[in-house]
Structures are given as C-alpha cells and as structure tokens.
Design a protein around this motif. Structure first.
Motif, mmCIF file in Angstrom:
data_model
loop_
_atom_site.group_PDB
_atom_site.id
_atom_site.type_symbol
_atom_site.label_atom_id
_atom_site.label_comp_id
_atom_site.label_asym_id
_atom_site.label_seq_id
_atom_site.Cartn_x
_atom_site.Cartn_y
_atom_site.Cartn_z
ATOM 1 N N GLY A 245 -3.663 -8.981 9.025
ATOM 2 C CA GLY A 245 -4.070 -9.147 7.618
ATOM 3 C C GLY A 245 -2.894 -9.395 6.701
ATOM 4 O O GLY A 245 -1.921 -10.054 7.069
ATOM 5 N N LYS A 252 0.947 -4.762 12.024
ATOM 6 C CA LYS A 252 0.101 -4.431 13.191
ATOM 7 C C LYS A 252 0.939 -3.774 14.290
ATOM 8 O O LYS A 252 0.520 -2.798 14.900
ATOM 9 C CB LYS A 252 -0.550 -5.711 13.719
ATOM 10 C CG LYS A 252 -1.456 -5.514 14.923
ATOM 11 C CD LYS A 252 -2.146 -6.834 15.308
ATOM 12 C CE LYS A 252 -2.907 -6.718 16.609
ATOM 13 N NZ LYS A 252 -4.352 -6.814 16.465
ATOM 14 N N ASP A 318 -13.785 -9.998 1.671
ATOM 15 C CA ASP A 318 -13.797 -9.455 3.039
ATOM 16 C C ASP A 318 -13.340 -10.498 4.066
ATOM 17 O O ASP A 318 -13.912 -10.601 5.145
ATOM 18 C CB ASP A 318 -15.198 -8.946 3.389
ATOM 19 C CG ASP A 318 -16.241 -10.062 3.336
ATOM 20 O OD1 ASP A 318 -15.951 -11.124 2.740
ATOM 21 O OD2 ASP A 318 -17.338 -9.881 3.901
ATOM 22 N N TYR A 320 -10.557 -10.889 5.993
ATOM 23 C CA TYR A 320 -10.046 -10.473 7.311
ATOM 24 C C TYR A 320 -11.138 -9.802 8.142
ATOM 25 O O TYR A 320 -11.198 -10.014 9.353
ATOM 26 C CB TYR A 320 -8.805 -9.581 7.157
ATOM 27 C CG TYR A 320 -7.644 -10.381 6.604
ATOM 28 C CD1 TYR A 320 -7.066 -11.410 7.352
ATOM 29 C CD2 TYR A 320 -7.159 -10.156 5.321
ATOM 30 C CE1 TYR A 320 -6.028 -12.176 6.840
ATOM 31 C CE2 TYR A 320 -6.126 -10.913 4.808
ATOM 32 C CZ TYR A 320 -5.558 -11.924 5.569
ATOM 33 O OH TYR A 320 -4.536 -12.690 5.062
ATOM 34 N N GLU A 321 -12.020 -9.029 7.489
ATOM 35 C CA GLU A 321 -13.136 -8.428 8.241
ATOM 36 C C GLU A 321 -13.956 -9.541 8.887
ATOM 37 O O GLU A 321 -14.311 -9.480 10.066
ATOM 38 C CB GLU A 321 -14.059 -7.607 7.316
ATOM 39 C CG GLU A 321 -13.468 -6.316 6.804
ATOM 40 C CD GLU A 321 -12.652 -6.515 5.527
ATOM 41 O OE1 GLU A 321 -12.146 -7.649 5.302
ATOM 42 O OE2 GLU A 321 -12.497 -5.558 4.774
ATOM 43 N N HIS A 322 -14.254 -10.579 8.096
ATOM 44 C CA HIS A 322 -15.112 -11.660 8.591
ATOM 45 C C HIS A 322 -14.452 -12.436 9.731
ATOM 46 O O HIS A 322 -15.049 -12.610 10.793
ATOM 47 C CB HIS A 322 -15.459 -12.606 7.432
ATOM 48 C CG HIS A 322 -16.341 -13.746 7.837
ATOM 49 N ND1 HIS A 322 -17.708 -13.628 7.956
ATOM 50 C CD2 HIS A 322 -16.054 -15.032 8.170
ATOM 51 C CE1 HIS A 322 -18.230 -14.777 8.342
ATOM 52 N NE2 HIS A 322 -17.253 -15.658 8.472
ATOM 53 N N ASN A 324 -11.962 -11.651 11.659
ATOM 54 C CA ASN A 324 -11.691 -10.838 12.854
ATOM 55 C C ASN A 324 -12.976 -10.495 13.600
ATOM 56 O O ASN A 324 -12.996 -10.445 14.842
ATOM 57 C CB ASN A 324 -10.944 -9.553 12.480
ATOM 58 C CG ASN A 324 -9.539 -9.856 11.974
ATOM 59 O OD1 ASN A 324 -9.058 -10.987 12.101
ATOM 60 N ND2 ASN A 324 -8.887 -8.865 11.387
ATOM 61 N N ASP A 325 -14.064 -10.296 12.829
ATOM 62 C CA ASP A 325 -15.353 -10.014 13.470
ATOM 63 C C ASP A 325 -15.815 -11.235 14.286
ATOM 64 O O ASP A 325 -16.191 -11.104 15.451
ATOM 65 C CB ASP A 325 -16.386 -9.662 12.392
ATOM 66 C CG ASP A 325 -17.765 -9.510 12.997
ATOM 67 O OD1 ASP A 325 -17.880 -8.799 14.005
ATOM 68 O OD2 ASP A 325 -18.728 -10.125 12.482
ATOM 69 N N SER A 328 -13.733 -11.554 17.387
ATOM 70 C CA SER A 328 -14.055 -10.695 18.535
ATOM 71 C C SER A 328 -15.400 -11.075 19.131
ATOM 72 O O SER A 328 -15.586 -10.972 20.344
ATOM 73 C CB SER A 328 -13.917 -9.207 18.211
ATOM 74 O OG SER A 328 -14.871 -8.832 17.309
ATOM 75 N N ASP A 351 -7.416 -10.624 16.705
ATOM 76 C CA ASP A 351 -7.756 -10.896 15.308
ATOM 77 C C ASP A 351 -8.599 -12.177 15.221
ATOM 78 O O ASP A 351 -9.644 -12.248 15.819
ATOM 79 C CB ASP A 351 -6.491 -10.946 14.444
ATOM 80 C CG ASP A 351 -5.761 -9.606 14.418
ATOM 81 O OD1 ASP A 351 -5.408 -9.101 15.491
ATOM 82 O OD2 ASP A 351 -5.557 -9.043 13.328
ATOM 83 N N SER A 352 -8.095 -13.204 14.522
ATOM 84 C CA SER A 352 -8.903 -14.430 14.397
ATOM 85 C C SER A 352 -8.374 -15.558 15.278
ATOM 86 O O SER A 352 -8.589 -16.729 14.992
ATOM 87 C CB SER A 352 -8.966 -14.870 12.937
ATOM 88 O OG SER A 352 -7.667 -15.033 12.422
ATOM 89 N N TYR A 405 -12.726 -18.184 7.234
ATOM 90 C CA TYR A 405 -13.741 -17.466 6.454
ATOM 91 C C TYR A 405 -15.018 -18.296 6.324
ATOM 92 O O TYR A 405 -16.092 -17.767 6.082
ATOM 93 C CB TYR A 405 -13.158 -17.164 5.067
ATOM 94 C CG TYR A 405 -13.941 -16.166 4.259
ATOM 95 C CD1 TYR A 405 -14.290 -14.924 4.775
ATOM 96 C CD2 TYR A 405 -14.312 -16.457 2.938
ATOM 97 C CE1 TYR A 405 -14.988 -14.000 4.017
ATOM 98 C CE2 TYR A 405 -15.011 -15.537 2.171
ATOM 99 C CZ TYR A 405 -15.351 -14.318 2.722
ATOM 100 O OH TYR A 405 -16.047 -13.398 1.962
#
Ligand code: PLP
Length: 423
Positions: A245, A252, A318, A320-322, A324-325, A328, A351-352, A405
């Motif tokens: 992030g 990290k 959001d 980084y949440e998006h 990275n989700d 994964s 991560d992404s 994103y």
C-alpha cells in the motif's frame, strides 16, 4: 477474432519504428503486437474494436485503471490548460514530495525524474558519489531499466555487458549475486566490501515471474551494507505504492533502505521516476552537493498533478483493499485450475500482482535462468489463445500482471475461464 488493423499497423510500423515498437518488450507478442485504440476501466479496446480485460495496465502505473477518477482528470486538464510545463518549480512538486515523504518509511527528501531508468541511474551515481567507491551489487534476474550499470551478465570470470554498446570495462564494476542467496552476498562483501558503493535490489523480482524474498534475505543485505559502509538501494519502481500500500514494500517487509527508487504509479499514468531517501544522502545531489542531476521535464506539472491526485485518491478510498482482494481471488482461482489441469505450472504473486509461470516450483528463487521452452509456449501458444478469449495478459512470460481499482469480480471470473480453457 478480427485483428487485421493491428496487423496492418504493425506492418506499417516495421518500416519506421525499430522492430515496429518503441520499447523492446512490446514486440514480443505473437504473431504481432496488439495496437490499442483506447482504455476503458479495466479493459482495453484494440484498433479493430475488440475489447479485452487488461492485466498489462500500462506495465503497472495504472493503479486506478484506465478511467481516471474525476479529481485526477480535472487536475490533469487544469495543468495542461495553464501551460503544460515551465522549467521552473511549482507547488505541485512540493506537495507530491511531501506526500511521498509522509508515507514511505525511508524517505525524507525526493528528487523527481522522468522514468524508472533515470531514477536508478541517478541513485547509483549518488551512491558512488557519497561513498567514493565504484562497485554495484545487483541481483541475478533483477531489472532496473535500460541502464549501463545493471545490464550485466555472466559469472565472475566472464562477466560482461548484456547489451552491445556498453564498454566491457563498465561490467567489471557490477557484481550480480543470486537473489535470495544470503551466503553468496556475504561472500561478495567479504571479498569486495571496501569497494562496494551500493546494493541495488528490488524488494521482489518482479520481472522474473515474481520471486518473493525468503525470510532474512533483505535483513542480511541491510546488515552487510551497514557493516561495510555501502548504501542499500531498494528499487520500488514496480512495488512502490502497490505492494504494501502507501508504505510500499519496505513497510510490508519492515526493512529500511538508504535510498529508494520509484516510477510508474507515482506519475498517475504519465512519465515519471523519483529517488527518495535520507536528507544527508539526498543533499549530495546538486545543487546542494556534488552529484550532478538535472532534467528538463523533471517534476513535470501534468505528471505531478496526475500522480499526486492518484495517490490521494488511493489514500482516501478502498483502493488497496479492492486490488488486493481481486489479486488473491485471481491467485486462489488460478491455483485451483493449475492444480488440476496443469500441475507442472505454478501461481505466483502477492497483493495486486499475479502470474502463472510454466514451471512447477515457480520461477527460479535465485533469479537464475529460465526454461526457454516455457517462454516459447507462452509466446506462441498460451498468450494468443487467451487473447482470443478477450483477455490481455502480460507481453512476456516473466512480466508481472497488475490488478487495478477498475477491475471487477466479473473480470476475474472471465479471466479464470480463459485460463481454464487455455490450460
Ligand atoms: N526498475 C524496475 C523494477 C522496473 O520494473 C522498471 C521497468 O519496468 C524499471 C526500473 C525501469 O523503469 P522505466 O521503464 O520507467 O525506465
């Protein structure tokens, strides 16, 4: 899929652009590169009007996807309409540098340049200027742009430049060590410690199929550089503001380099690079110190506006949440497909970042040689097949693929289907 316009443009390009392209990797796709008409969210539309889910994402800069949010677009348009650049400083450069210094642990001061290559060139010059030493330790399989100090191959006895046009003598100043090999790095410092200006290392090899560091490797490089008075430079051109992030990969992995190089995301899709680090080191650059550094376009107002607004948008949403989700979900879905359909392949990334590489245990953990047959299979068979399913993968087998994103769960499903079909 009709791709005649791309083929015709490539034929025309071959007459006037070397290899038909302006950057070597773009020529790799078989049987010819896709010429792009426009981007749209997480997709690109080619010159024939075909639409693809796009995981190239500009080779990494487009954290937010192809449609810049209102705030970024407005800032870019305002800058462009008030004169694109001045050759004199603007407030934007100050604000952008403040943002980077606020979020990245190792950075107190910044110097903006125009590409990742320029950043690594200047960082190495700074390290040599500060230490008065010549040797640079790099990683086998690492990539730091098209620069003399790092385009080196071969072992100690027959080391030479990996490109024509670089004097052989340059290569003797560069020592490649296997990534993740703390013992070899230690041995190199025992032998050359007093002559080493810096270690230049990516947090993870991101142009080699994504090789993550093993526990303790970066800590060893930190200790070795500290003990021998050399600088530790992290090349975060790919990982910066993506992995880890806003704190970047150094947050990290919890290792603080002396200098960090950036590129890609910090320009919001416009040409950019930067060197960041401690004040005492950064002030060795001219005009304060003696290490010359300059550039007509450095700190370009349009780039600064796009980059800063992009980072601010990422800080306030959001993002980084998006990414990275989805990253994964892609890796999990691909692991399932690979385990049943192609157990000789493996899924890598964090991560992404994501990638399927055509070797069972991932790419070589030490950055060593890769299997040519795998490269060929990617170029001639696998990638064209996935392309026909409307999914744009990276232009060579070892380059990262990037989630933005703008990508959606539907893009992920479509991509998993395309891998399922092709594998
Ligand atoms: N460093 C790394 C880790 C990179 O991946 C790249 C390019 O992909 C560079 C440096 C060079 O950046 P640029 O292509 O902007 O010169």
């Amino acid at each position: 899929m009709n791709r005649e316009t791309s083929r015709d443009l490539y034929d025309r390009a071959l007459d006037v652009l070397v290899g038909g392209v302006n950057s070597s990797v773009r020529a790799a796709p078989q049987p010819y590169p896709t010429f792009v008409r426009k981007g749209d969210g997480g997709h690109v539309v080619d010159a024939d009007g075909n639409r693809y889910v796009d995981w190239v994402m500009g080779l990494g800069p487009l954290l937010l996807g192809h449609d810049l949010p209102e705030s970024v677009q407005a800032a870019v348009q305002r800058r462009a309409s008030e004169g694109p650049m001045y050759g004199m400083p603007t407030e934007l450069e100050v604000e952008h540098a403040e943002f980077v210094a606020r979020h990245v642990p190792s950075v107190e001061m910044v110097r903006f340049v125009n590409s990742g290559t320029e950043a690594t060139v200047s960082a190495v010059r700074l390290a040599r200027g500060v230490t008065g030493r010549n040797k640079v330790v790099v990683m086998q399989g690492g990539y730091h742009g098209a620069q003399e100090s790092t385009l080196v191959e071969g072992d100690a006895d027959e080391r030479g430049p990996s490109s024509a046009g670089i004097p052989r003598e340059f290569a003797k100043h560069t020592i490649p060590v296997p990534f993740n090999d703390a013992d070899e790095a230690t041995r190199v410092f025992e032998e050359h410690g007093d002559d080493i200006a810096c270690v230049l290392v990516e947090p993870m090899l991101a142009n080699k199929g994504i090789v993550e560091p093993v526990d303790g490797f970066h800590e060893t490089l930190r200790d070795l550089t500290d003990d021998h008075g050399a600088l530790l430079i992290w090349d975060e051109v790919i990982t910066g503001f993506r992995v880890g992030g806003l704190g970047c990969a150094q947050s990290k992995y919890d290792v603080t380099p002396d200098l960090t190089t950036f590129g890609k995301i910090i320009g919001g899709g416009f040409p950019v690079g930067a060197i960041g680090g401690r004040t005492d080191l950064m002030e060795e650059f001219t005009p304060v110190g003696d290490v010359f550094q300059a550039g007509t376009f450095s700190g370009h107002p349009v780039t600064m506006a796009a980059g800063l607004e992009t980072l601010q948008y990422a800080a306030e949403n959001d993002v980084y949440e998006h990414v990275n989700d989805l990253g994964s979900r892609l890796r999990d879905g691909l692991r399932e497909i690979v385990s049943t359909q192609a157990p000789d392949y493996s899924v890598v990334g964090t991560d992404s970042l994501f990638k399927v590489v055509f070797t069972r245990d991932g790419p070589p953990r030490n950055g060593g040689d890769v299997d040519d047959a795998a490269v060929d299979r990617w170029n001639r068979v696998f990638r064209p097949q996935v392309l026909d399913d409307g999914v744009m993968l990276s232009q060579n087998q070892f380059e990262s693929q990037f989630v933005s994103y703008a990508h959606t769960a539907e893009d992920v499903e479509r991509t998993l289907d395309a891998y399922r079909d092709a594998l």
